[in-house]
Motif scaffolding. Structure first.
Motif, PDB file in Angstrom:
ATOM      1  N   ARG A  31      21.535   2.846  50.725  1.00  0.00           N
ATOM      2  CA  ARG A  31      21.543   1.392  50.026  1.00  0.00           C
ATOM      3  C   ARG A  31      20.280   1.300  49.143  1.00  0.00           C
ATOM      4  NH1 ARG A  31      19.808  -3.629  53.962  1.00  0.00           N
ATOM      5  NH2 ARG A  31      19.990  -4.365  51.900  1.00  0.00           N
ATOM      6  N   TYR A  32      19.133   2.213  49.584  1.00  0.00           N
ATOM      7  CA  TYR A  32      17.951   2.189  48.751  1.00  0.00           C
ATOM      8  C   TYR A  32      17.730   3.536  47.858  1.00  0.00           C
ATOM      9  CZ  TYR A  32      16.834  -1.802  51.914  1.00  0.00           C
ATOM     10  OH  TYR A  32      16.538  -3.088  52.280  1.00  0.00           O
ATOM     11  N   SER A  33      18.753   4.004  47.516  1.00  0.00           N
ATOM     12  CA  SER A  33      18.745   5.417  46.790  1.00  0.00           C
ATOM     13  C   SER A  33      17.959   5.469  45.607  1.00  0.00           C
ATOM     14  CB  SER A  33      20.100   6.045  46.628  1.00  0.00           C
ATOM     15  OG  SER A  33      20.910   5.227  45.937  1.00  0.00           O
ATOM     16  N   ARG A  34      18.169   4.401  44.931  1.00  0.00           N
ATOM     17  CA  ARG A  34      17.455   4.052  43.586  1.00  0.00           C
ATOM     18  C   ARG A  34      15.992   3.542  43.892  1.00  0.00           C
ATOM     19  NH1 ARG A  34      19.192   8.362  41.171  1.00  0.00           N
ATOM     20  NH2 ARG A  34      18.135   7.399  39.312  1.00  0.00           N
ATOM     21  N   LEU A  35      15.707   3.241  44.805  1.00  0.00           N
ATOM     22  CA  LEU A  35      14.404   2.384  45.146  1.00  0.00           C
ATOM     23  C   LEU A  35      13.032   3.292  44.495  1.00  0.00           C
ATOM     24  CD1 LEU A  35      13.383  -0.149  46.338  1.00  0.00           C
ATOM     25  CD2 LEU A  35      12.536   1.244  48.360  1.00  0.00           C
ATOM     26  N   ILE A  36      12.970   4.647  44.861  1.00  0.00           N
ATOM     27  CA  ILE A  36      12.034   5.275  44.447  1.00  0.00           C
ATOM     28  C   ILE A  36      12.550   6.503  43.487  1.00  0.00           C
ATOM     29  CG2 ILE A  36      10.031   6.812  45.118  1.00  0.00           C
ATOM     30  CD1 ILE A  36       9.723   3.906  46.101  1.00  0.00           C
ATOM     31  N   ASP A  37      11.966   6.868  42.288  1.00  0.00           N
ATOM     32  CA  ASP A  37      12.442   7.850  41.635  1.00  0.00           C
ATOM     33  C   ASP A  37      11.119   8.635  40.813  1.00  0.00           C
ATOM     34  OD1 ASP A  37      15.315   8.059  41.458  1.00  0.00           O
ATOM     35  OD2 ASP A  37      15.438   6.339  40.350  1.00  0.00           O
ATOM     36  N   TYR A  38      11.502   9.831  40.825  1.00  0.00           N
ATOM     37  CA  TYR A  38      10.591  10.562  39.716  1.00  0.00           C
ATOM     38  C   TYR A  38      11.007  10.795  38.492  1.00  0.00           C
ATOM     39  CZ  TYR A  38       7.553  11.428  43.890  1.00  0.00           C
ATOM     40  OH  TYR A  38       6.396  11.223  44.920  1.00  0.00           O
ATOM     41  N   VAL A  39      10.719  10.364  37.209  1.00  0.00           N
ATOM     42  CA  VAL A  39      11.066  10.428  36.050  1.00  0.00           C
ATOM     43  C   VAL A  39      10.204  11.185  35.132  1.00  0.00           C
ATOM     44  CG1 VAL A  39      12.352   8.402  36.516  1.00  0.00           C
ATOM     45  CG2 VAL A  39      10.408   8.213  35.587  1.00  0.00           C
ATOM     46  N   GLN A  40      10.698  11.617  33.975  1.00  0.00           N
ATOM     47  CA  GLN A  40      10.098  12.223  32.910  1.00  0.00           C
ATOM     48  C   GLN A  40       9.648  11.498  31.860  1.00  0.00           C
ATOM     49  OE1 GLN A  40       9.025  15.618  33.118  1.00  0.00           O
ATOM     50  NE2 GLN A  40       9.859  15.487  35.371  1.00  0.00           N
ATOM     51  N   VAL A  41       8.301  11.150  31.543  1.00  0.00           N
ATOM     52  CA  VAL A  41       7.770  10.268  30.284  1.00  0.00           C
ATOM     53  C   VAL A  41       6.940  11.228  29.309  1.00  0.00           C
ATOM     54  CG1 VAL A  41       6.705   8.380  29.848  1.00  0.00           C
ATOM     55  CG2 VAL A  41       7.871   8.316  31.729  1.00  0.00           C
ATOM     56  N   HIS A  42       7.515  11.497  28.334  1.00  0.00           N
ATOM     57  CA  HIS A  42       6.697  12.395  27.421  1.00  0.00           C
ATOM     58  C   HIS A  42       6.463  13.833  27.938  1.00  0.00           C
ATOM     59  CE1 HIS A  42       6.827   8.958  24.701  1.00  0.00           C
ATOM     60  NE2 HIS A  42       6.041   8.101  25.669  1.00  0.00           N
ATOM     61  N   GLY A  43       7.220  14.231  28.672  1.00  0.00           N
ATOM     62  CA  GLY A  43       7.114  15.571  29.576  1.00  0.00           C
ATOM     63  C   GLY A  43       6.310  15.557  30.583  1.00  0.00           C
ATOM     64  N   ARG A  44       5.982  14.339  31.194  1.00  0.00           N
ATOM     65  CA  ARG A  44       5.125  14.194  32.302  1.00  0.00           C
ATOM     66  C   ARG A  44       5.865  13.762  33.481  1.00  0.00           C
ATOM     67  NH1 ARG A  44      -1.093  12.649  31.406  1.00  0.00           N
ATOM     68  NH2 ARG A  44      -1.012  13.955  33.272  1.00  0.00           N
ATOM     69  N   THR A  45       5.695  13.944  34.837  1.00  0.00           N
ATOM     70  CA  THR A  45       6.519  13.446  35.777  1.00  0.00           C
ATOM     71  C   THR A  45       5.771  12.025  36.263  1.00  0.00           C
ATOM     72  OG1 THR A  45       7.265  15.687  36.452  1.00  0.00           O
ATOM     73  CG2 THR A  45       7.271  13.809  38.051  1.00  0.00           C
ATOM     74  N   LYS A  46       6.386  11.211  36.378  1.00  0.00           N
ATOM     75  CA  LYS A  46       5.948   9.905  36.854  1.00  0.00           C
ATOM     76  C   LYS A  46       6.715   9.443  37.942  1.00  0.00           C
ATOM     77  CE  LYS A  46       2.498   9.771  33.598  1.00  0.00           C
ATOM     78  NZ  LYS A  46       1.178   9.687  34.410  1.00  0.00           N
ATOM     79  N   ILE A  47       6.101   8.490  38.640  1.00  0.00           N
ATOM     80  CA  ILE A  47       7.072   7.978  39.824  1.00  0.00           C
ATOM     81  C   ILE A  47       7.271   6.422  39.530  1.00  0.00           C
ATOM     82  CG2 ILE A  47       4.977   6.804  41.204  1.00  0.00           C
ATOM     83  CD1 ILE A  47       6.375   7.448  43.738  1.00  0.00           C
ATOM     84  N   ALA A  48       8.617   6.325  39.599  1.00  0.00           N
ATOM     85  CA  ALA A  48       9.126   4.897  39.241  1.00  0.00           C
ATOM     86  C   ALA A  48       9.564   4.102  40.599  1.00  0.00           C
ATOM     87  CB  ALA A  48      10.226   5.063  38.282  1.00  0.00           C
ATOM     88  N   VAL A  49       9.079   2.800  40.677  1.00  0.00           N
ATOM     89  CA  VAL A  49       9.313   2.107  41.944  1.00  0.00           C
ATOM     90  C   VAL A  49      10.402   0.913  41.719  1.00  0.00           C
ATOM     91  CG1 VAL A  49       8.758   0.413  43.869  1.00  0.00           C
ATOM     92  CG2 VAL A  49       7.211   2.539  43.199  1.00  0.00           C
ATOM     93  N   ARG A  50      11.752   0.938  41.783  1.00  0.00           N
ATOM     94  CA  ARG A  50      12.521  -0.045  41.591  1.00  0.00           C
ATOM     95  C   ARG A  50      12.643  -0.201  39.985  1.00  0.00           C
ATOM     96  NH1 ARG A  50      11.928  -5.753  44.384  1.00  0.00           N
ATOM     97  NH2 ARG A  50       9.906  -5.692  43.193  1.00  0.00           N
ATOM     98  N   GLY A  51      12.684   1.031  39.195  1.00  0.00           N
ATOM     99  CA  GLY A  51      12.871   1.359  37.995  1.00  0.00           C
ATOM    100  C   GLY A  51      11.725   0.877  37.042  1.00  0.00           C
ATOM    101  N   HIS A  52      10.295   0.738  37.328  1.00  0.00           N
ATOM    102  CA  HIS A  52       9.054   0.402  37.183  1.00  0.00           C
ATOM    103  C   HIS A  52       8.085   1.680  37.157  1.00  0.00           C
ATOM    104  CE1 HIS A  52       9.663  -4.044  36.112  1.00  0.00           C
ATOM    105  NE2 HIS A  52      10.521  -3.843  37.321  1.00  0.00           N
ATOM    106  N   ILE A  53       8.006   2.267  35.962  1.00  0.00           N
ATOM    107  CA  ILE A  53       7.278   3.512  36.127  1.00  0.00           C
ATOM    108  C   ILE A  53       5.737   3.102  36.438  1.00  0.00           C
ATOM    109  CG2 ILE A  53       6.245   5.383  34.585  1.00  0.00           C
ATOM    110  CD1 ILE A  53       8.825   5.035  32.887  1.00  0.00           C
ATOM    111  N   SER A  54       5.182   3.733  37.300  1.00  0.00           N
ATOM    112  CA  SER A  54       3.607   3.601  37.692  1.00  0.00           C
ATOM    113  C   SER A  54       2.774   4.487  37.442  1.00  0.00           C
ATOM    114  CB  SER A  54       3.607   3.529  39.441  1.00  0.00           C
ATOM    115  OG  SER A  54       2.120   3.302  39.617  1.00  0.00           O
ATOM    116  N   GLU A  55       1.611   4.247  36.789  1.00  0.00           N
ATOM    117  CA  GLU A  55       0.454   5.144  36.254  1.00  0.00           C
ATOM    118  C   GLU A  55      -0.594   5.156  37.427  1.00  0.00           C
ATOM    119  OE1 GLU A  55       0.569   6.826  33.737  1.00  0.00           O
ATOM    120  OE2 GLU A  55       2.046   6.190  32.721  1.00  0.00           O
TER     121      GLU A  55
END
Length: 396
Positions: A31-55
């Motif tokens: 049920r929390y499968s999309r809570l934490i994601d690793y996403v690509q932003v301008h060729g760099r990997t970032k962590i996203a929590v509930r869809g909000h990208i964190s720096e």
């Protein structure tokens, strides 16, 4: 070989692991499968929590990291040449296996001269603040992290490495359940964020009586409570002064002069310890053992002075002398660039803990260099600070 030979056990209170990219998600319920994601932003990997990208951490995969001790001189002597943060950090390195798994780390500890070490997570310190309005999700992801940590590191690796499972407190019953889970698996120390506890009705202090059933079990188990520096939410407060409507804590990005000034006050740990004592928790549980780690010690003397003044004018508000409570319940890890000898003179050698922050850039590349900061102390006091106190606290 270690940089020097010491004739007493060395127990480092502040070592770090770098989490793998599945640390938060491997055991997360569907049920929390999309809570934490690793996403690509301008060729760099970032962590996203509930869809909000964190720096919060520039490279959350930790494939490439700053070299251990890269900022040590910066924290020791300042920045007289006005170097940029990139210049101070220097050339990054590829993260070796020892930063992410216990077998290789044990070999590295032998090379560094460390007999034992407390092992704190790194990226995990962003979780609770970014999920503050969802207590159930917070408990779910913290349990997932602890399951990964136990599988990957254990909570006691060969009686030398002691990883710190996280206990989050929004729902007291869930916190007790998590505490029992980690204790059953051998935890000697737990990590609790030094900050107000979010909840369904808003934030409140962990020292209020509603949490007493949790603390009762902590004391009964004799487990050490580590309060490692974290994202404590105070950035929201400083943003109000800056006129910033949104923003997250960014420990590796230079802030304004204002934020630098108030950040140096270490208000998160100052307020947390003031609450533990001022709200009576440490008096209700005099055997509670609390160790603020990687919070430095600059906050200690001002807090003791404020508590002494408050007690002298309003003794009826306190169950007992708050300074005496501090000296009974609290153990402090000073930064290497501060004045550890002065802290020992203030609190006594039994209350001070050595920690190197290895392998983080702001720590020491050679952890044993910390002993140089204890020059002038009796040898028995040096042995206590460098490992004896911590060994007693965790029962080794």
């Amino acid at each position: 070989m270690p940089s020097r030979s010491l004739d007493y056990p060395v127990f480092d209170a502040d070592n770090h692991m770098y989490e793998t990219t599945d640390a938060f998600t491997r055991y997360l319920p569907p049920r929390y499968s999309r809570l934490i994601d690793y996403v690509q932003v301008h060729g760099r990997t970032k962590i996203a929590v509930r869809g909000h990208i964190s720096e919060y951490i520039p490279n959350p995969t930790f494939e490439v990291v700053a070299a251990p001790g890269a900022q040590a001189d910066y924290f020791k002597v300042g920045n007289p040449d006005g170097k940029s943060r990139r210049e101070i950090m220097g050339k990054p390195i590829k993260s070796p296996p020892a930063f992410q798994e216990p077998g290789a780390r044990l070999q590295l500890m032998d090379e560094l001269g460390l007999d034992r070490a407390i092992m704190w997570p790194t990226l995990a310190s962003l979780l609770e603040e970014r999920l503050r309005d969802d207590p159930e999700a917070t408990h779910a992801v913290i349990h997932s992290l602890n399951q990964w940590m136990h599988e990957h590191w254990t909570f006691n690796f060969e009686n030398r490495i002691f990883p710190t499972p996280v206990i989050t407190l929004p729902i007291v019953e869930e916190a007790i359940k998590e505490l029992e889970w980690v204790l059953e698996r051998g935890a000697r120390i737990i990590l609790i964020r030094p900050a107000p506890v979010p909840g369904f009705k808003g934030p409140r202090s962990m020292a209020l009586p509603e949490f007493d059933p949790f603390w009762e079990r902590v004391v009964e188990a004799g487990v050490l409570v580590g309060m490692h520096a974290s994202d404590n939410g105070y950035t929201r407060y400083s943003n109000e002064w800056e006129g910033v409507r949104e923003g997250e804590m960014l420990p590796f990005v230079s802030g304004s002069a204002f934020s630098t000034i108030i950040g140096g006050q270490h208000r998160g740990i100052f307020d947390t310890v003031a609450s533990l004592i001022g709200h009576g928790l440490c008096s209700r549980f005099p055997a509670l053992k609390v160790a603020p780690v990687e919070n430095g010690s600059a906050w200690v003397r001002p807090l003791l002075e404020h508590m002494a003044d408050a007690y002298s004018h309003h003794p009826h508000l306190f169950d007992e002398d708050p300074v005496a409570v501090f000296n009974r319940n609290i153990y402090v890890h000073p930064f290497h660039e501060e004045n550890p000898v002065g802290l020992v003179e203030l609190l006594g050698a039994d209350r001070v803990l050595f920690g190197s922050d290895f392998p983080h850039p702001e720590g020491l590349a050679d952890p044993l260099e910390f002993v140089d900061e204890l020059e002038g102390l009796p040898s028995e006091d040096v042995a206590k600070v460098m490992g004896g106190n911590l060994g007693r606290l965790v029962g080794v």
